[in-house]
Design an enzyme around this catalytic site. Structure first.
Site, short mmCIF file in Angstrom:
data_model
loop_
_atom_site.label_atom_id
_atom_site.label_comp_id
_atom_site.label_asym_id
_atom_site.label_seq_id
_atom_site.Cartn_x
_atom_site.Cartn_y
_atom_site.Cartn_z
CG HIS A 86 104.45 67.34 116.08
ND1 HIS A 86 104.51 66.31 115.18
CD2 HIS A 86 104.47 66.75 117.31
CE1 HIS A 86 104.55 65.16 115.83
NE2 HIS A 86 104.52 65.40 117.11
CD GLU A 178 97.77 61.36 110.78
OE1 GLU A 178 97.26 60.89 109.74
OE2 GLU A 178 98.20 62.54 110.85
CB THR A 246 95.98 63.28 107.41
OG1 THR A 246 96.59 63.77 108.62
CG2 THR A 246 94.93 62.24 107.75
CB CYS A 284 93.39 66.17 106.07
SG CYS A 284 94.64 67.42 106.38
CB SER A 376 100.88 72.50 113.92
OG SER A 376 102.10 72.32 113.22
#
Length: 402
Positions: A86, A178, A246, A284, A376
């Site tokens: 994204h 996700e 995550t 994560c 990202s």
């Protein structure tokens, strides 16, 4: 799974694409930050960069793999399912490379009717649902799978829950790619069930139902789009396993897991806890590291924070929320272009909203400026942001690079 039409481990072409990646995403200014204890000055402005920021390993790998795919198949049609990550800048770069995007339709589904066996299809870092994967395998096209390893770990967790007869309760955004992909993993089992909760308020609502019971219809209607087919609130909340998207805020995910644990203890007794609830932290490490780095940065005196990343980025929005909750004036911008040095204005999305606003004279007398970026966001866009802020204050951005 490895065969001539499925790839997950790259093509060994990093050397062939490295110069292109450097040109598209490298920033000399960010290297200056790293060489100067993550601080850079421009006159009386001081920029302080969080020590963990920008591209994480999973994103770096996904983008690199997409570039390798173009090099590996120069004459084939390349198709990307959704967005690779994204970030609008990165996705535009892929479009410029001739990669075609297939986006969800109004119903939230992908239409793969135009995909042929001769095409090469890239699966995004978020992964795809079991059903979409099965459809694409049936077409016979080449699949290049860039699904993040951290996401795969969550898939293994919810699949184990389903296999053992536990409903997967997922803390996440039910509309997010996700979460859709994660939830679908339980469908590998006939009795697999899932429920998605967005925040602590929803978790508390479900937990009160577990503890006290009550009318089923109101809660069933509210969560109709967030549960597996045939979900029974009386039957399917007896044994639950907690997981999460995550990129959610770690503290909230852990608090939600604890809330479900306490609900099961109250309902069935502490001695039966293990029979009714399983918890596992599936945030994560990169997400957690960026959140921790922001908390550390906010211990310093700052006049404002600038957070760079896509407005639909679930690893960026929690960073701006963290800053806002700490009482620091925060600007979440999608791209460096949101800052206009000539007019002295900034386009940004305030925390908790879904629309951009423009603030004139936003910089004002601020002189200590903190920065971070979601996992990202490429380095060049962070560097461009610093340069534009410096230019807004009347300083030459070139002088920032030491």
């Amino acid at each position: 799974m490895t065969d001539a039409t499925y790839y997950r481990k790259g093509f060994g072409l990093k050397g062939a694409i490295e110069h292109v990646l450097t040109a598209d995403y490298h920033s000399a200014l960010i290297e200056s930050f790293k060489a100067n204890d993550y601080r850079v000055r421009a006159g009386d402005l001081e920029f302080r960069l969080a020590r963990e920021f920008g591209f994480c390993y999973g994103v770096d790998r996904a983008v690199e793999y997409a570039y390798e795919t173009r090099a590996k198949f120069p004459d084939r049609q390349l198709i990307l399912v959704g967005e690779i990550i994204h970030n609008p800048h990165v996705n535009r770069k892929l479009e410029d490379m001739g990669i075609r995007f297939i986006l969800r339709d109004e119903s939230g589904a992908f239409d793969f009717s135009s995909v042929t066996p001769d095409d090469v299809v890239i699966l995004p870092a978020f992964g795809v649902t079991v059903q979409d994967f099965t459809t694409l395998r049936g077409i016979g096209c080449v699949l290049v799978d860039t699904t993040c390893g951290s996401v795969l770990n969550v898939w293994k967790r919810v699949e184990k829950y389903a296999r053992d007869g536990y409903t997967a309760v997922i803390h996440g955004k039910h509309w997010h790619e996700e979460t859709k992909a994660t939830a679908s993993q339980v469908t590998k089992y006939l009795e697999g069930r899932y429920l998605v909760v967005f925040d602590m308020a929803e978790a508390d609502e479900v937990c009160r139902f577990i503890e006290e019971g009550g009318e089923v219809e109101p809660i069933r209607a509210k969560y109709e789009s967030r549960v597996s087919e045939g979900f029974d609130f009386g039957r399917d909340l007896v044994r639950v396993g907690i997981a999460n998207q995550t990129t959610m805020l770690s503290k909230e995910s852990l608090a939600i897991a604890e809330r479900f644990r306490q609900a099961m203890i109250r309902r069935y007794g502490a001695e039966h806890e293990a029979d009714h609830v399983r918890t596992f932290d599936t945030i994560c490490s990169a997400t957690q590291e960026r959140q921790d780095a922001v908390v550390q940065l906010l211990e310093e005196p700052l006049d404002l924070m600038v957070v760079v990343g896509g407005y639909n980025s679930s690893n960026t929005c929690p960073l701006s929320a963290l800053c806002h909750r700490r009482g620091v004036r925060t600007y979440h911008i999608e791209d460096a272009d949101c800052i206009d040095p000539d007019s002295g204005s900034i386009r940004h999305q305030p925390v908790g909203t879904k629309a951009e606003v423009v603030d004139a004279g936003w910089l004002g007398t601020a002189r200590r400026i903190g920065l971070t970026a979601g996992a990202s966001t490429p380095n060049n866009k962070i560097g461009d942001t610093v340069a534009r802020i410096a230019a807004t204050a009347g300083y030459d951005p070139v002088a920032l690079v030491r």
